[in-house]
Design a protein around this motif. Structure first.
Motif, PDB file in Angstrom:
ATOM      1  N   MET A   1     -77.131  17.673  45.813  1.00 15.25           N
ATOM      2  CA  MET A   1     -77.354  19.076  46.162  1.00 15.25           C
ATOM      3  C   MET A   1     -77.341  19.273  47.684  1.00 15.25           C
ATOM      4  SD  MET A   1     -80.318  21.617  44.670  1.00 15.25           S
ATOM      5  CE  MET A   1     -79.770  21.311  42.994  1.00 15.25           C
ATOM      6  N   SER A   2     -77.844  18.278  48.414  1.00 11.77           N
ATOM      7  CA  SER A   2     -77.810  18.358  49.876  1.00 11.77           C
ATOM      8  C   SER A   2     -76.370  18.348  50.383  1.00 11.77           C
ATOM      9  CB  SER A   2     -78.592  17.193  50.487  1.00 11.77           C
ATOM     10  OG  SER A   2     -79.947  17.241  50.108  1.00 11.77           O
ATOM     11  N   VAL A   3     -75.538  17.502  49.789  1.00 11.43           N
ATOM     12  CA  VAL A   3     -74.128  17.467  50.174  1.00 11.43           C
ATOM     13  C   VAL A   3     -73.462  18.799  49.859  1.00 11.43           C
ATOM     14  CG1 VAL A   3     -71.901  16.371  49.730  1.00 11.43           C
ATOM     15  CG2 VAL A   3     -73.961  14.968  49.900  1.00 11.43           C
ATOM     16  N   ALA A   4     -73.743  19.341  48.655  1.00 10.99           N
ATOM     17  CA  ALA A   4     -73.167  20.629  48.273  1.00 10.99           C
ATOM     18  C   ALA A   4     -73.620  21.725  49.232  1.00 10.99           C
ATOM     19  CB  ALA A   4     -73.566  20.982  46.843  1.00 10.99           C
ATOM     20  N   ALA A   5     -74.893  21.682  49.626  1.00 12.34           N
ATOM     21  CA  ALA A   5     -75.415  22.692  50.549  1.00 12.34           C
ATOM     22  C   ALA A   5     -74.716  22.625  51.899  1.00 12.34           C
ATOM     23  CB  ALA A   5     -76.922  22.500  50.718  1.00 12.34           C
ATOM     24  N   SER A   6     -74.408  21.406  52.374  1.00 12.58           N
ATOM     25  CA  SER A   6     -73.726  21.277  53.672  1.00 12.58           C
ATOM     26  C   SER A   6     -72.330  21.878  53.614  1.00 12.58           C
ATOM     27  CB  SER A   6     -73.660  19.801  54.091  1.00 12.58           C
ATOM     28  OG  SER A   6     -72.738  19.083  53.296  1.00 12.58           O
ATOM     29  N   VAL A   7     -71.639  21.684  52.476  1.00 10.42           N
ATOM     30  CA  VAL A   7     -70.290  22.241  52.334  1.00 10.42           C
ATOM     31  C   VAL A   7     -70.348  23.767  52.265  1.00 10.42           C
ATOM     32  CG1 VAL A   7     -68.252  22.327  50.867  1.00 10.42           C
ATOM     33  CG2 VAL A   7     -69.429  20.159  51.213  1.00 10.42           C
ATOM     34  N   ILE A   8     -71.291  24.298  51.474  1.00 11.14           N
ATOM     35  CA  ILE A   8     -71.426  25.754  51.359  1.00 11.14           C
ATOM     36  C   ILE A   8     -71.760  26.363  52.717  1.00 11.14           C
ATOM     37  CG2 ILE A   8     -72.785  27.608  50.317  1.00 11.14           C
ATOM     38  CD1 ILE A   8     -73.128  25.771  47.858  1.00 11.14           C
ATOM     39  N   ALA A   9     -72.652  25.710  53.462  1.00  6.33           N
ATOM     40  CA  ALA A   9     -73.042  26.228  54.774  1.00  6.33           C
ATOM     41  C   ALA A   9     -71.842  26.307  55.711  1.00  6.33           C
ATOM     42  CB  ALA A   9     -74.137  25.347  55.374  1.00  6.33           C
ATOM     43  N   ILE A  10     -71.016  25.260  55.729  1.00  9.58           N
ATOM     44  CA  ILE A  10     -69.831  25.272  56.600  1.00  9.58           C
ATOM     45  C   ILE A  10     -68.874  26.380  56.177  1.00  9.58           C
ATOM     46  CG2 ILE A  10     -67.757  23.970  57.221  1.00  9.58           C
ATOM     47  CD1 ILE A  10     -70.121  23.037  58.759  1.00  9.58           C
ATOM     48  N   ALA A  11     -68.699  26.572  54.854  1.00 11.78           N
ATOM     49  CA  ALA A  11     -67.802  27.632  54.375  1.00 11.78           C
ATOM     50  C   ALA A  11     -68.304  29.006  54.796  1.00 11.78           C
ATOM     51  CB  ALA A  11     -67.676  27.556  52.854  1.00 11.78           C
ATOM     52  N   VAL A  12     -69.606  29.244  54.642  1.00 12.46           N
ATOM     53  CA  VAL A  12     -70.177  30.546  55.008  1.00 12.46           C
ATOM     54  C   VAL A  12     -70.042  30.786  56.512  1.00 12.46           C
ATOM     55  CG1 VAL A  12     -72.327  31.860  55.145  1.00 12.46           C
ATOM     56  CG2 VAL A  12     -71.754  30.632  53.045  1.00 12.46           C
ATOM     57  N   VAL A  13     -70.342  29.759  57.305  1.00 11.85           N
ATOM     58  CA  VAL A  13     -70.231  29.899  58.759  1.00 11.85           C
ATOM     59  C   VAL A  13     -68.784  30.184  59.166  1.00 11.85           C
ATOM     60  CG1 VAL A  13     -70.386  28.625  60.932  1.00 11.85           C
ATOM     61  CG2 VAL A  13     -72.259  28.512  59.299  1.00 11.85           C
ATOM     62  N   ALA A  14     -67.840  29.464  58.561  1.00 13.46           N
ATOM     63  CA  ALA A  14     -66.427  29.663  58.899  1.00 13.46           C
ATOM     64  C   ALA A  14     -65.971  31.074  58.545  1.00 13.46           C
ATOM     65  CB  ALA A  14     -65.570  28.629  58.176  1.00 13.46           C
ATOM     66  N   LEU A  15     -66.322  31.545  57.340  1.00 16.73           N
ATOM     67  CA  LEU A  15     -65.906  32.884  56.925  1.00 16.73           C
ATOM     68  C   LEU A  15     -66.603  33.963  57.748  1.00 16.73           C
ATOM     69  CD1 LEU A  15     -65.784  32.360  53.057  1.00 16.73           C
ATOM     70  CD2 LEU A  15     -63.857  32.507  54.645  1.00 16.73           C
ATOM     71  N   ALA A  16     -67.843  33.703  58.171  1.00 16.62           N
ATOM     72  CA  ALA A  16     -68.540  34.658  59.038  1.00 16.62           C
ATOM     73  C   ALA A  16     -67.823  34.785  60.381  1.00 16.62           C
ATOM     74  CB  ALA A  16     -69.986  34.213  59.242  1.00 16.62           C
ATOM     75  N   HIS A  17     -67.364  33.666  60.938  1.00 16.61           N
ATOM     76  CA  HIS A  17     -66.589  33.713  62.185  1.00 16.61           C
ATOM     77  C   HIS A  17     -65.301  34.514  61.981  1.00 16.61           C
ATOM     78  CE1 HIS A  17     -69.252  30.544  63.672  1.00 16.61           C
ATOM     79  NE2 HIS A  17     -68.711  30.695  64.863  1.00 16.61           N
ATOM     80  N   LEU A  18     -64.654  34.291  60.826  1.00 19.10           N
ATOM     81  CA  LEU A  18     -63.408  35.005  60.539  1.00 19.10           C
ATOM     82  C   LEU A  18     -63.668  36.496  60.415  1.00 19.10           C
ATOM     83  CD1 LEU A  18     -60.364  34.776  59.818  1.00 19.10           C
ATOM     84  CD2 LEU A  18     -61.064  34.599  57.426  1.00 19.10           C
ATOM     85  N   GLY A  19     -64.720  36.857  59.687  1.00 12.86           N
ATOM     86  CA  GLY A  19     -65.035  38.274  59.504  1.00 12.86           C
ATOM     87  C   GLY A  19     -65.404  38.961  60.796  1.00 12.86           C
ATOM     88  N   ALA A  20     -66.066  38.231  61.691  1.00  8.14           N
ATOM     89  CA  ALA A  20     -66.478  38.814  62.968  1.00  8.14           C
ATOM     90  C   ALA A  20     -65.355  38.811  64.005  1.00  8.14           C
ATOM     91  CB  ALA A  20     -67.688  38.056  63.510  1.00  8.14           C
ATOM     92  N   GLY A  21     -64.241  38.183  63.671  1.00 12.72           N
ATOM     93  CA  GLY A  21     -63.150  38.081  64.639  1.00 12.72           C
ATOM     94  C   GLY A  21     -63.517  37.249  65.849  1.00 12.72           C
ATOM     95  N   ALA A  22     -64.384  36.259  65.642  1.00 16.16           N
ATOM     96  CA  ALA A  22     -64.890  35.448  66.760  1.00 16.16           C
ATOM     97  C   ALA A  22     -63.780  34.590  67.345  1.00 16.16           C
ATOM     98  CB  ALA A  22     -66.039  34.561  66.283  1.00 16.16           C
ATOM     99  N   GLU A  23     -63.856  34.405  68.666  1.00 17.22           N
ATOM    100  CA  GLU A  23     -62.914  33.534  69.369  1.00 17.22           C
ATOM    101  C   GLU A  23     -63.578  32.258  69.858  1.00 17.22           C
ATOM    102  OE1 GLU A  23     -61.149  35.807  72.478  1.00 17.22           O
ATOM    103  OE2 GLU A  23     -60.038  37.124  71.111  1.00 17.22           O
ATOM    104  N   ARG A  24     -64.911  32.190  69.750  1.00 17.75           N
ATOM    105  CA  ARG A  24     -65.678  31.007  70.140  1.00 17.75           C
ATOM    106  C   ARG A  24     -66.586  30.599  68.994  1.00 17.75           C
ATOM    107  NH1 ARG A  24     -66.350  30.405  75.990  1.00 17.75           N
ATOM    108  NH2 ARG A  24     -65.120  31.987  77.080  1.00 17.75           N
ATOM    109  N   VAL A  25     -66.808  29.300  68.843  1.00 17.74           N
ATOM    110  CA  VAL A  25     -67.708  28.812  67.808  1.00 17.74           C
ATOM    111  C   VAL A  25     -69.134  29.187  68.200  1.00 17.74           C
ATOM    112  CG1 VAL A  25     -68.534  26.791  66.562  1.00 17.74           C
ATOM    113  CG2 VAL A  25     -66.147  26.907  67.301  1.00 17.74           C
ATOM    114  N   PHE A  26     -69.791  29.955  67.328  1.00 17.21           N
ATOM    115  CA  PHE A  26     -71.140  30.477  67.588  1.00 17.21           C
ATOM    116  C   PHE A  26     -71.186  31.272  68.901  1.00 17.21           C
ATOM    117  CE2 PHE A  26     -72.276  26.580  65.013  1.00 17.21           C
ATOM    118  CZ  PHE A  26     -72.538  27.299  63.839  1.00 17.21           C
TER     119      PHE A  26
END
Length: 752
Positions: free
Chosen positions: A89-114
């Protein structure tokens, strides 16, 4: 687990100094590299040497491998303590977290990580803490079957929907990252989960078998549909532009393993070993294939044993697996294993640690714990020992990495700090005896001091990286500075052979200082494909009217190089000899460059309509026709054809793909051409549109000038005021001048 520790111990053994006699039998290249380095540094030969061709690289691999083994061991021991589900479950959570962070950057039109880090060596369209888009796609694809497994096991409807939605999101994000390897690994992982589910449910009813498969299919279709909806064009282009170069690289990596079958080149030493035979402008740090990586760095014997043991462990785990999360974990291992056959994601320490934890939990043989307490204690002790090694060496490694030492050497070279340079160079060569960059810098520094040993350093860099143009370029620089032009140009030919276009700038620099050396260049280049290409590059980078360029072009013309005639025609146009320019070019040609220069000559000689015909043909032969379209618009304007001019500028705006600077630039061009045709009103509209689209364009400058020309001082004043507010001092002066004119009293003409 013990096999992973054996691999780690073998990595450590590759660092242990052994007598020269043993190294001569097992790794003769290590002796050659060490002896060459000590000879150049005027130091004594070493009696004891490690097996690795890159000791520092192997130490780094040891620390990274230690971190992976620690994660594997921790997951293994937790699985033995009946905590397998929590690990997965910890491994699954790490993958989900990366996916959410990546899609959030895409939705925000970000040009820099965080909002902090801008990409430097990557250009991923999907920003995330994992910067390499291939690695990101592979990591998300790996996690998708694992997350899906939790969804299939969930009994509550809400939990099941949440898990299945998360699986669809991670799968879609894997596709949005745009990676062919990611697509393949996602498909393989989902297929593996379906097949494992069928095997698990052999004795169950038809309904029990079909329902999970339908859920897998529905989630897969959702992920594929969403991912393709967002990233279809990117994936299409990636597949169309793709080639088999990574498979070829993996094959060459296997060839390196065959050359070092017993002990390998040293874990982490692939790059240093591979560059000797395949060194070029592109430096490969990994073979992008885990089988080629293991076999080339560890040797065939240990690697084959590890691969067989891994396959046996996976087969046993498949047979023993009862839960959907464990089946998902095994499918995830299939996914990342598939991905790393074509793109080595686990070269990244962060991903490798997560994969280690996944493997430890998935491959532990039994949830009930069939191993003894003594075994667990021994495993824990081994893991703690490895953790101490990681903690002791890990924080120091960056100080002596190739990039850090290279940066220090370059700074010392620029500062002409000879003593500091030599101290750093001794350290660098001792830790990285097969790294050609350090010998290149050693040669450059010696050449800077006028030391004749510069050539010895550079020759060794050439031996270490036979296809790398940089040592030949530096040798040419040193030889030219010492007046040996013929030898310098011979080295530049070698540069051209290895890196087309890389030698011409230095040749131009030399010729600008010593134009009398042109005959030396022509003799050294020789009249073959490589030499003529070098001469052509030199003629390109020299000024068009330079006598040296003219002499080179005469030589090229005798060997039928067409670009020499193009430059000759451009010189004729510049001199006003339009007919001479036309006679220098073939009358019948589909080459866009020939057509464009003929069109320029025709425009200069007053035949714009004929020029437009040629330019229309030239546009079809260019992938980026912006320059030709601008010239074509001018030709139509010169011919007085306003409608075709406007249509051509409209085509030019279409090539800007919606980018404001390109669209605005096209409107500025149209405004200038409208002015030339006497259409001042249309010109003003074009300039104003350019300014609205891109305020940084030249549109407002043209509005100001045209307004004053037309006597509209109020509009000119407003335009210059806006430019003044943006910081243009000249505009402020114009504003003040126009304000004084506006303040002058006006006299009315007498009425009759």
């Amino acid at each position: 687990m013990w096999l992973s520790l054996c691999a780690l111990l073998w990595t450590a053994f590759q660092l242990v100094p052994l007598p020269r006699e043993i190294i001569a039998l097992l790794q003769p290249r290590a002796i050659e590299a060490a002896d060459d380095a000590t000879r150049l540094l005027d130091s004594a030969s070493r009696s004891w040497l490690p097996l690795s061709l890159s000791p520092h690289g192997t130490l780094w691999a040891l620390v990274r491998g230690g971190a992976v083994v620690c994660a594997f061991s921790a997951a293994w021991l937790l699985a033995a303590a009946r905590e397998r589900r929590r690990v997965l479950m910890s491994v699954a959570a790490s993958v989900i977290a990366i996916a959410v962070v990546a899609l959030a950057h895409l939705g925000a039109g970000a040009e820099r990580v965080f909002g902090i880090y801008r990409q430097v060596e990557t250009a991923s369209s999907l920003l995330a803490p994992v910067l390499n888009q291939n690695h990101l796609s592979g990591f998300l694809a790996m996690g998708t079957p694992l997350v899906l497994g939790f969804g299939l096991e969930a009994e509550e409807r809400g939990a099941r929907i949440a898990w299945l939605t998360a699986a669809a999101v991670t799968g879609a994000a894997s596709l949005i990252a745009v990676s062919r390897g990611g697509v393949a690994s996602l498909v393989c992982g989902l297929l593996a989960l379906g097949l494992l589910g069928l095997m698990r449910r052999k004795g169950s009813t038809a309904g029990e078998r079909v329902t999970p498969l339908l859920l897998i299919l529905a989630t897969s279709v959702s992920a594929l549909g969403l991912g393709l909806y967002v990233a279809f064009e990117g994936l299409k282009l990636d597949f169309e532009a793709g080639d088999l170069s990574k498979l070829e690289l993996a094959g060459e990596g296997i060839g390196l393993a065959v050359d070092h079958p017993w002990v390998g080149v040293g874990r982490g030493a692939f790059s240093a070993a591979f560059v000797a035979d395949h060194g070029a402008r592109v430096r490969y740090t990994h073979p992008e294939n885990w089988i080629a990586q293991w076999t080339s760095e560890w040797g065939l014997v240990l690697s084959v044993a590890l691969i067989v043991a891994l396959l046996i462990a996976v087969a046993r785990a498949v047979k023993a697996a009862k839960s959907w999360p464990r089946l998902g974990a095994l499918a995830a291992l299939v996914s990342i294993g598939t991905h790393d056959l074509v793109d080595f994601a686990t070269e990244t320490a962060g991903i490798a640690v997560v994969v280690g934890a996944l493997a430890g939990a998935a491959l532990y043989p039994s949830r009930e714990g069939t191993t003894s307490r003594r075994f667990h204690h021994a495993s824990l002790g081994a893991a703690l020992s490895v953790a101490l090694v990681v903690a002791f060496f890990g924080w120091r490694l960056d100080r002596t990495s190739v990039s850090t030492l290279r940066h220090r050497l370059e700074n010392a070279l620029l500062a002409r700090d000879h003593e500091g340079f030599q101290d750093t160079l001794s350290t660098a060569v001792a830790l990285h005896p097969s790294e050609p960059a350090f010998f290149l810098l050693g040669g450059a520094e010696a050449g800077q001091r006028g030391d004749r040993r510069s050539i010895a350093w550079l020759n060794h860099a050439m031996r270490l990286a036979a296809e790398w143009p940089a040592p030949h370029l530096e040798a040419a620089r040193y030889l030219a500075l010492t007046g040996r032009y013929s030898q310098a140009f011979t080295e530049l030919r070698e540069v051209e052979l290895r890196g087309p276009g890389a030698g011409a700038p230095l040749a131009c620099e030399v010729l600008s200082r010593s134009p009398e050396s042109v005959p030396d260049l022509i003799r050294a280049a020789r009249a073959d494909e490589v030499g003529l290409r070098l001469l052509d590059g030199v003629a390109r980078c020299l000024p068009l009217d330079d006598e040296t360029a003219i002499e080179i072009d005469r030589h090229l013309s005798t060997h039928g190089v067409p670009t020499a005639n193009l430059r000759r025609a451009r010189r004729s146009i510049a001199a006003g000899a339009h007919q001479e320019a036309l006679s220098a070019l073939p009358e019948v040609s589909d080459d866009p460059d020939v057509l464009t220069i003929r069109a320029r000559a025709l425009m200069e000689s007053g035949e714009p309509a004929q020029a437009a015909i040629l330019l229309e043909r030239a546009v079809t032969g260019r992938e980026r026709p912006q320059g030709i379209l601008r010239l074509l618009a001018r030709a139509y304007a010169q011919a007085g054809d306003a409608e075709r001019m406007r249509a051509t500028v409209s085509r030019l705006r279409g090539t800007a793909a919606g980018r404001a600077p390109g669209v605005a630039g096209a409107w500025v061009l149209q405004g200038n051409l409208e002015r030339g045709l006497g259409n001042d009103g249309a010109a003003m509209q074009a300039f104003e549109r350019a300014n609205r689209i891109d305020p940084t364009s030249a549109g407002l400058h043209h509005v100001a000038r045209l307004s004053e020309h037309l006597g509209d001082l109020g509009r000119a004043y407003r335009a210059h005021s806006s430019l003044c507010r943006s910081g243009e001092a000249a505009a402020c002066a114009h504003r003040d001048r126009i304000r004084r004119r506006l303040a002058e009293p006006r006299t009315l003409d007498a009425q009759p």
